[in-house]
Scaffold this motif. Sequence first.
Motif, PDB file in Angstrom:
ATOM      1  N   HIS A 211      28.192  57.055  36.020  1.00  0.00           N
ATOM      2  CA  HIS A 211      26.824  56.580  35.804  1.00  0.00           C
ATOM      3  C   HIS A 211      26.886  55.507  34.711  1.00  0.00           C
ATOM      4  N   ASP A 212      27.572  54.420  35.011  1.00  0.00           N
ATOM      5  CA  ASP A 212      27.742  53.336  34.050  1.00  0.00           C
ATOM      6  C   ASP A 212      26.747  52.222  34.341  1.00  0.00           C
ATOM      7  N   GLU A 213      26.300  51.540  33.277  1.00  0.00           N
ATOM      8  CA  GLU A 213      25.371  50.432  33.477  1.00  0.00           C
ATOM      9  C   GLU A 213      26.077  49.222  34.082  1.00  0.00           C
ATOM     10  N   ASP A 214      27.376  49.082  33.820  1.00  0.00           N
ATOM     11  CA  ASP A 214      28.174  47.995  34.394  1.00  0.00           C
ATOM     12  C   ASP A 214      29.472  48.614  34.920  1.00  0.00           C
ATOM     13  N   PRO A 215      29.419  49.248  36.092  1.00  0.00           N
ATOM     14  CA  PRO A 215      30.558  50.031  36.568  1.00  0.00           C
ATOM     15  C   PRO A 215      31.820  49.192  36.765  1.00  0.00           C
ATOM     16  N   LEU A 216      32.950  49.834  36.586  1.00  0.00           N
ATOM     17  CA  LEU A 216      34.217  49.205  36.898  1.00  0.00           C
ATOM     18  C   LEU A 216      34.297  48.903  38.388  1.00  0.00           C
ATOM     19  N   TYR A 217      34.972  47.804  38.735  1.00  0.00           N
ATOM     20  CA  TYR A 217      35.234  47.546  40.150  1.00  0.00           C
ATOM     21  C   TYR A 217      36.608  46.925  40.304  1.00  0.00           C
ATOM     22  N   ILE A 218      37.219  47.159  41.432  1.00  0.00           N
ATOM     23  CA  ILE A 218      38.539  46.604  41.707  1.00  0.00           C
ATOM     24  C   ILE A 218      38.391  45.118  41.983  1.00  0.00           C
ATOM     25  N   PHE A 219      39.158  44.330  41.251  1.00  0.00           N
ATOM     26  CA  PHE A 219      39.169  42.874  41.431  1.00  0.00           C
ATOM     27  C   PHE A 219      40.611  42.444  41.220  1.00  0.00           C
ATOM     28  N   ASP A 220      41.418  42.557  42.256  1.00  0.00           N
ATOM     29  CA  ASP A 220      42.875  42.473  42.141  1.00  0.00           C
ATOM     30  C   ASP A 220      43.404  41.249  42.875  1.00  0.00           C
ATOM     31  N   ASP A 221      44.022  40.325  42.120  1.00  0.00           N
ATOM     32  CA  ASP A 221      44.617  39.141  42.733  1.00  0.00           C
ATOM     33  C   ASP A 221      46.054  39.391  43.174  1.00  0.00           C
ATOM     34  N   LYS A 222      46.600  40.570  42.844  1.00  0.00           N
ATOM     35  CA  LYS A 222      47.967  40.918  43.235  1.00  0.00           C
ATOM     36  C   LYS A 222      47.984  42.002  44.305  1.00  0.00           C
ATOM     37  N   PHE A 223      46.866  42.175  45.004  1.00  0.00           N
ATOM     38  CA  PHE A 223      46.815  43.253  45.991  1.00  0.00           C
ATOM     39  C   PHE A 223      47.814  43.044  47.120  1.00  0.00           C
ATOM     40  N   GLY A 224      48.142  41.782  47.405  1.00  0.00           N
ATOM     41  CA  GLY A 224      49.120  41.508  48.455  1.00  0.00           C
ATOM     42  C   GLY A 224      50.501  42.000  48.098  1.00  0.00           C
ATOM     43  N   GLU A 225      50.845  41.962  46.790  1.00  0.00           N
ATOM     44  CA  GLU A 225      52.121  42.493  46.340  1.00  0.00           C
ATOM     45  C   GLU A 225      52.087  44.018  46.243  1.00  0.00           C
ATOM     46  N   ALA A 226      50.941  44.575  45.795  1.00  0.00           N
ATOM     47  CA  ALA A 226      50.831  46.028  45.654  1.00  0.00           C
ATOM     48  C   ALA A 226      50.735  46.726  47.009  1.00  0.00           C
ATOM     49  N   ALA A 227      50.060  46.107  47.965  1.00  0.00           N
ATOM     50  CA  ALA A 227      49.880  46.699  49.307  1.00  0.00           C
ATOM     51  C   ALA A 227      50.001  45.587  50.341  1.00  0.00           C
ATOM     52  N   ARG A 250      54.563  30.636  45.697  1.00  0.00           N
ATOM     53  CA  ARG A 250      53.616  31.712  45.410  1.00  0.00           C
ATOM     54  C   ARG A 250      53.565  32.050  43.918  1.00  0.00           C
ATOM     55  N   ASP A 251      54.717  32.005  43.236  1.00  0.00           N
ATOM     56  CA  ASP A 251      54.728  32.358  41.824  1.00  0.00           C
ATOM     57  C   ASP A 251      54.248  31.221  40.930  1.00  0.00           C
ATOM     58  N   GLN A 252      54.026  30.034  41.506  1.00  0.00           N
ATOM     59  CA  GLN A 252      53.561  28.889  40.727  1.00  0.00           C
ATOM     60  C   GLN A 252      52.062  28.672  40.839  1.00  0.00           C
ATOM     61  N   ARG A 253      51.489  29.005  41.965  1.00  0.00           N
ATOM     62  CA  ARG A 253      50.076  28.703  42.166  1.00  0.00           C
ATOM     63  C   ARG A 253      49.207  29.680  41.386  1.00  0.00           C
ATOM     64  N   PRO A 254      48.042  29.250  40.968  1.00  0.00           N
ATOM     65  CA  PRO A 254      47.151  30.137  40.204  1.00  0.00           C
ATOM     66  C   PRO A 254      46.594  31.231  41.103  1.00  0.00           C
ATOM     67  N   PRO A 255      46.025  32.293  40.505  1.00  0.00           N
ATOM     68  CA  PRO A 255      45.398  33.340  41.318  1.00  0.00           C
ATOM     69  C   PRO A 255      44.362  32.729  42.258  1.00  0.00           C
ATOM     70  N   PHE A 256      44.386  33.166  43.531  1.00  0.00           N
ATOM     71  CA  PHE A 256      43.495  32.527  44.499  1.00  0.00           C
ATOM     72  C   PHE A 256      42.854  33.508  45.481  1.00  0.00           C
ATOM     73  N   ARG A 257      43.369  34.725  45.592  1.00  0.00           N
ATOM     74  CA  ARG A 257      42.763  35.693  46.516  1.00  0.00           C
ATOM     75  C   ARG A 257      42.604  37.027  45.799  1.00  0.00           C
ATOM     76  N   TRP A 258      41.529  37.738  46.130  1.00  0.00           N
ATOM     77  CA  TRP A 258      41.217  38.985  45.448  1.00  0.00           C
ATOM     78  C   TRP A 258      40.697  40.023  46.448  1.00  0.00           C
ATOM     79  N   LEU A 259      41.136  41.252  46.248  1.00  0.00           N
ATOM     80  CA  LEU A 259      40.524  42.409  46.899  1.00  0.00           C
ATOM     81  C   LEU A 259      39.428  42.917  45.974  1.00  0.00           C
TER      82      LEU A 259
END
Length: 780
Positions: A211-227, A250-259
């Motif tokens: 019951h948080d006023e600003d709940p945590l949420y998944i915002f992962d730019d490395k989801f492709g490596e994790a899963a 891939r290791d040079q470009r800035p973060p560009f995709r997020w789950l």
Amino acid sequence: MEVNQEGYQSQLVPKDRRTDALGDLRLLPDQILCSILVSLTPRDVARLSCVSSVMYILCNEEPLWMSLCLNNINRHLQYKGSWKKTTLHQLDQPDEYEKCCRKPLHFDGFNSLYLHRRLYRCYTTLDGFCFDSGNVERKKNLSLEEFHIEYDGQKPVLISGLTDTWPARKTWTTEQLLLNYGDTAFRISQRSSRKINMKLKDYVSYMQMQHDEDPLYIFDDKFGEAAPGLLKDYMVPHIFQEDFFDVLDRDQRPPFRWLIIGPERSGASWHVDPALTSAWNTLLYGRKRWALYPPGKVPLGVTVHVNEEDGDVNIETPSSLQWWLDFYPLLADKDKPIECTQLPGETIFVPSGWWHCVLNLETTVAVTQNFVSSKNFEFVCLDMAPGYRHKGVCRAGLLAVDESSFEDAKMNTLCMEDNLCYSDLTRKEKRVRICEPAVEDPNSENARNDASKSYRLYDQEFSYDINFLATFLDRERDHYNSLWSSGNCIGERELREWLWKLWVGKPGLRDLIWKGACLVLNAGKWSECMENICAFHELPLPTDDERLPVGTGSNPVYLVCDNVIKIFVERGTEASFYALGTELEFYGLLHKLDSPLKNHIPGVVASGFIFSENGSYTVASWDGKGVPYVFANHNFIPENCKEVDYPFGIWSKKQFEYKKAGMSIHESIGSAGCSRIWPYIVTKRCEGKIFAELRDTLSWENILKLASFLGEQLRHLHLLPCPSLNFLTSSDSEYRKELPRGKRSVVDGADEVSIPAEWLLFIRTLNGRKKDVSNRLTKW
């Protein structure tokens, strides 16, 4: 029987305990007190809660313990039902401490509107909120041609039909994701400097309990490596295939995709996407509410800060839920944002520079990507150009500049590049405060005039046009000698490599790439300098392939035919001449001693300097000996250095470094006295490839041979004698006078000890740099 009405009421209304419980702290608003508590350690907050009843209330607020937990987390986060329990678990406290959390004390006689509003945001549900479909245009199966003509770089659009064949339409539900990736850790987005990870099963459990006023949420730019399996469940829609960052590894470009996975009430607060990129966001599960404003229209309640030194942008904004509850109702119809409710299977396109805010109306699962296309490429380059004012204008419109600065930029639109100068703004940080409550009467004449002026500038003058925005660039700052903003999406060396790869890999787009390079690198000026150098020394002029600087070095370098042209720019005129002077002294030493090293180092074809005068460039030769005539009126070289063979040689350079140690980069460059003179060197071009390109293909035998060869050359290098330091022997007292009084350094007690002059100079330079680093950390 008579009844004392006042006495009866006093018995019903509890005495306000704030005065007795807080003492002098009662003068501070509750919001300030809560902000102070966040800065304490969990142990100190626990102690402070024992001071008084009101401190007990403030110190047991869940939002406080949420911040304390996230600021002190040291492993994967596992929510324990409350943030106080979670914090104690993170600190490995005994179980009996956690049991105390189950018996909170209750006190009457204390009321706080701030805490009440925060509690409401924590427990409100969005089921009863009425959201219409919105006014963002909706399209089905949008063609590439229609997208480019109607929407790309112009306005948002909500598109359906792009995801009909995605496996993610069926598999990206919380139940399926939990089944397939329950033990996989994903990155959590929260206002914390720490990178926080949670296993998906722990995060789903948190979503159900929180019951948080600003709940945590998944915002992962490395989801492709994790899963990696998640990448197979979707594909980039055909209308968003163009992405200029694709040329980078891939290791040079800035973060560009997020789950993105988040519960009800979570979401992204107001922001403009990094580097003014565009984005698409596809919702697979749940419902999202979007609000958008065009570039330059700062939302109510949002404050933009742009740092003058490095152009770093910081945005202060309420959470998305707080904005919709507290600020949205205050807006007149004409000031309301563009809105829409996004449903599963729909993709929203957000153009470059658009403000947007997202609120999850229920648990949602989405994927998003940012990209650089031919429509926004120039804006991305502009945002990474040195300076600060153009960044403020891109985000806050003309409210980021005062009237005189705006008129200057407007008048200078057609002026020559060298005449553009905006040094009149001297504030260390440019703050753009938008929509703050006015102190004066809003009906006063001054307030009406200010408001009408702001709206006139926004409505009639501002344009999110690259030519208009470029007029706010600070032409006195250059990419090669300015601080790089930590907020830029890519490093400065990676930027130069990116532009070069685009230049080589996309020859059909060179006109566009050249425009972007001129914005961010000032490529037009350096190319003109290079062509003048070629003409002066009767060298072949560059081909179209050779117009752009190469490599990732700190100075513009050009490969022209069989030659390499390096223009020294980094850290200003003085530093540049010392850099070239030491190189020429080294080359001279090699030939004087006939060192074998000279057979493996490219020979010098020419050297000199080029300077701008009356709108044209003049080139002059210089071999490093003597002081160039252009410095006749500038006291660059100490008198005791002018008589040596190389007055800009190694020991003169070390004196210069000592003198500049402790200065900021702007002070160091600004103290040079002239900024339109640049030394250069032309050498023969090396044959073969660089080691990085051969590393993976060399055999073990060849690697051993290379190592043996390099070892032999290092031996030759160490055998070279160090240039004489005779001219420093009589200047020790002068150096000692320059040391700050009251600050004892490593060498302050060296009067009785014989210390070589080289060591003395080196140690004092380090002391100066230490002071500079300390000052930077203090400011930061």
